[in-house]
Design a protein around this motif. Sequence first.
Motif, PDB file in Angstrom:
ATOM      1  N   GLY A   1       0.778  -1.232   0.000  1.00 37.26           N
ATOM      2  CA  GLY A   1       0.000   0.000   0.000  1.00 37.26           C
ATOM      3  C   GLY A   1       0.807   1.277   0.000  1.00 37.26           C
ATOM      4  N   ALA A   2       2.119   1.185  -0.058  1.00 33.41           N
ATOM      5  CA  ALA A   2       2.955   2.382  -0.039  1.00 33.41           C
ATOM      6  C   ALA A   2       2.750   3.197  -1.312  1.00 33.41           C
ATOM      7  N   GLU A   3       2.841   4.517  -1.172  1.00 30.06           N
ATOM      8  CA  GLU A   3       2.793   5.417  -2.314  1.00 30.06           C
ATOM      9  C   GLU A   3       4.165   6.054  -2.483  1.00 30.06           C
ATOM     10  N   HIS A   4       4.613   6.122  -3.727  1.00 29.43           N
ATOM     11  CA  HIS A   4       5.918   6.694  -4.028  1.00 29.43           C
ATOM     12  C   HIS A   4       5.724   7.856  -4.999  1.00 29.43           C
ATOM     13  N   TYR A   5       6.437   8.945  -4.733  1.00 32.15           N
ATOM     14  CA  TYR A   5       6.261  10.180  -5.489  1.00 32.15           C
ATOM     15  C   TYR A   5       7.536  10.512  -6.266  1.00 32.15           C
ATOM     16  N   PRO A   6       7.398  11.289  -7.338  1.00 31.37           N
ATOM     17  CA  PRO A   6       8.576  11.615  -8.145  1.00 31.37           C
ATOM     18  C   PRO A   6       9.704  12.193  -7.294  1.00 31.37           C
ATOM     19  N   ARG A   7      10.898  11.732  -7.573  1.00 28.00           N
ATOM     20  CA  ARG A   7      12.061  12.122  -6.793  1.00 28.00           C
ATOM     21  C   ARG A   7      12.688  13.382  -7.381  1.00 28.00           C
ATOM     22  N   THR A   8      13.059  14.318  -6.512  1.00 32.50           N
ATOM     23  CA  THR A   8      13.814  15.494  -6.899  1.00 32.50           C
ATOM     24  C   THR A   8      14.975  15.654  -5.934  1.00 32.50           C
ATOM     25  N   ASP A   9      16.185  15.661  -6.466  1.00 33.15           N
ATOM     26  CA  ASP A   9      17.377  15.791  -5.634  1.00 33.15           C
ATOM     27  C   ASP A   9      17.865  17.234  -5.672  1.00 33.15           C
ATOM     28  N   PRO A  10      17.881  17.943  -4.529  1.00 33.70           N
ATOM     29  CA  PRO A  10      18.391  19.317  -4.528  1.00 33.70           C
ATOM     30  C   PRO A  10      19.907  19.332  -4.683  1.00 33.70           C
ATOM     31  N   ALA A  11      20.383  20.189  -5.558  1.00 34.15           N
ATOM     32  CA  ALA A  11      21.819  20.347  -5.774  1.00 34.15           C
ATOM     33  C   ALA A  11      22.145  21.833  -5.808  1.00 34.15           C
ATOM     34  N   VAL A  12      23.252  22.205  -5.208  1.00 35.63           N
ATOM     35  CA  VAL A  12      23.688  23.606  -5.235  1.00 35.63           C
ATOM     36  C   VAL A  12      24.685  23.797  -6.372  1.00 35.63           C
ATOM     37  N   ILE A  13      24.618  24.960  -7.007  1.00 35.24           N
ATOM     38  CA  ILE A  13      25.551  25.326  -8.060  1.00 35.24           C
ATOM     39  C   ILE A  13      25.931  26.777  -7.810  1.00 35.24           C
ATOM     40  N   MET A  14      27.221  27.092  -7.797  1.00 31.92           N
ATOM     41  CA  MET A  14      27.623  28.397  -7.297  1.00 31.92           C
ATOM     42  C   MET A  14      28.782  28.984  -8.094  1.00 31.92           C
ATOM     43  N   LEU A  15      28.680  30.279  -8.313  1.00 28.32           N
ATOM     44  CA  LEU A  15      29.810  31.024  -8.847  1.00 28.32           C
ATOM     45  C   LEU A  15      30.519  31.683  -7.667  1.00 28.32           C
ATOM     46  N   VAL A  16      31.765  31.287  -7.446  1.00 29.60           N
ATOM     47  CA  VAL A  16      32.559  31.803  -6.344  1.00 29.60           C
ATOM     48  C   VAL A  16      33.465  32.910  -6.870  1.00 29.60           C
ATOM     49  N   THR A  17      33.488  34.048  -6.197  1.00 34.31           N
ATOM     50  CA  THR A  17      34.397  35.142  -6.553  1.00 34.31           C
ATOM     51  C   THR A  17      35.285  35.465  -5.363  1.00 34.31           C
ATOM     52  N   ASP A  18      36.470  36.034  -5.657  1.00 38.12           N
ATOM     53  CA  ASP A  18      37.412  36.355  -4.584  1.00 38.12           C
ATOM     54  C   ASP A  18      37.502  37.869  -4.384  1.00 38.12           C
ATOM     55  N   GLU A  19      38.451  38.315  -3.566  1.00 33.93           N
ATOM     56  CA  GLU A  19      38.596  39.739  -3.258  1.00 33.93           C
ATOM     57  C   GLU A  19      38.949  40.563  -4.489  1.00 33.93           C
ATOM     58  N   GLU A  20      39.561  39.944  -5.470  1.00 34.32           N
ATOM     59  CA  GLU A  20      39.908  40.639  -6.713  1.00 34.32           C
ATOM     60  C   GLU A  20      38.785  40.543  -7.748  1.00 34.32           C
ATOM     61  N   ASP A  21      37.646  40.013  -7.340  1.00 30.37           N
ATOM     62  CA  ASP A  21      36.480  39.823  -8.203  1.00 30.37           C
ATOM     63  C   ASP A  21      36.781  38.881  -9.371  1.00 30.37           C
ATOM     64  N   ARG A  22      37.650  37.910  -9.114  1.00 27.50           N
ATOM     65  CA  ARG A  22      37.870  36.841 -10.082  1.00 27.50           C
ATOM     66  C   ARG A  22      36.876  35.710  -9.817  1.00 27.50           C
ATOM     67  N   ALA A  23      36.544  34.972 -10.864  1.00 29.54           N
ATOM     68  CA  ALA A  23      35.591  33.873 -10.742  1.00 29.54           C
ATOM     69  C   ALA A  23      36.333  32.539 -10.714  1.00 29.54           C
ATOM     70  N   LEU A  24      35.857  31.642  -9.857  1.00 26.78           N
ATOM     71  CA  LEU A  24      36.433  30.313  -9.732  1.00 26.78           C
ATOM     72  C   LEU A  24      35.642  29.342 -10.603  1.00 26.78           C
ATOM     73  N   LEU A  25      36.324  28.748 -11.582  1.00 19.71           N
ATOM     74  CA  LEU A  25      35.697  27.772 -12.469  1.00 19.71           C
ATOM     75  C   LEU A  25      36.505  26.484 -12.444  1.00 19.71           C
ATOM     76  N   GLY A  26      35.817  25.368 -12.583  1.00 20.28           N
ATOM     77  CA  GLY A  26      36.479  24.079 -12.520  1.00 20.28           C
ATOM     78  C   GLY A  26      36.114  23.182 -13.683  1.00 20.28           C
ATOM     79  N   ARG A  27      36.917  22.155 -13.882  1.00 19.06           N
ATOM     80  CA  ARG A  27      36.677  21.167 -14.933  1.00 19.06           C
ATOM     81  C   ARG A  27      36.588  19.789 -14.304  1.00 19.06           C
ATOM     82  N   GLN A  28      35.454  19.141 -14.500  1.00 17.08           N
ATOM     83  CA  GLN A  28      35.273  17.806 -13.953  1.00 17.08           C
ATOM     84  C   GLN A  28      36.140  16.788 -14.680  1.00 17.08           C
ATOM     85  N   VAL A  29      36.419  15.708 -13.992  1.00 18.25           N
ATOM     86  CA  VAL A  29      37.330  14.692 -14.504  1.00 18.25           C
ATOM     87  C   VAL A  29      36.864  14.137 -15.851  1.00 18.25           C
TER      88      VAL A  29
END
Length: 320
Positions: A171-199
């Motif tokens: 009798g269990a009911e299952h509902y569509p799954r949504t996984d929360p994920a954060v995505i962020m643009l990080v800047t430093d004191e010089e207003d540079r942006a931190l960008l990365g490349r995944q493996v």
Amino acid sequence: MSTFNHIADTAHGGARPIGLTAPSGIDRAAHHRLDEAWLAAAWSHPSTRVFVVSGGQVLIDDTPDGGTELVMTPAFEAPPTETHRYFLGTDEDGVSYFALQKDALPGRMDQSARPAGLREAGLLLSPRDAGLMVHAVALENWQRLHRFCSRCGERTVIAAAGHIRRCPACGAEHYPRTDPAVIMLVTDEEDRALLGRQVHWPEGRFSTLAGFVEPGESIEQSVIREVYEEAGVRVGEVEYVASQPWPFPYSLMLGFMARATSSEITVDGEEIHEARWFSRDDLRAAFESGEVLPPYGISIAARLIELWYGKPLPRPGSAA
């Protein structure tokens, strides 16, 4: 006003829309999902429109005015199916929309339509069609991957026009799954942006950092943890910008601007292969030369970078 706050204010003002978030004009009409008589009447109505989703793809077609649209048909022309028929909502004219989950997309006699996933179609479709597609793709992904009850293991059945799976055994009911994920643009004191490349990304593809929210963690805490885990950079101020549905297969991306309190980079080597600080001039030159490839145009990552950059990102070989 600080540059950081100015970026956030610009984001809230909607300088450029984020893909898949524009108002679609579709009322999901969730109160009809359990009304089988209403659903049957809606399905048989001549104005109802139906499209097929298969493996995250739909058929799209070019229009005479230069646009692109979902290939939809009246219900009586749709491929037969009963169980994998998902009600997506109605528009202001009372037209109902359904998606059919099939093992393959149907052929087209005119041969003009083509299959497309969200990364392509999301940039081309109208807000209405993009909204319908992202809803259908998210439901299809969930339906394909959650066929059995997580409580007792019995095969579940579809209910609520595709928005619930019920277990006939416990009798269990299952509902569509949504996984929360954060995505962020990080800047430093010089207003540079931190960008990365995944493996696993191609050489030159850089984007913002991102990661999933863990149990018992606030989204702000997740931003701070993910940036440090992936790049070894400490983060202080965190400000929410916007969200974006990202059904690959079932995430909700929560976008942030974050201010770094340290600048030394130490990548984890498991998720992030390389990370770099970019000034605006650095990034413009890297994009124009092709040394750095921009993130997918439909993604919230591109909008976060543009909010900091101040204008649309240049493409390889362009002049900005």
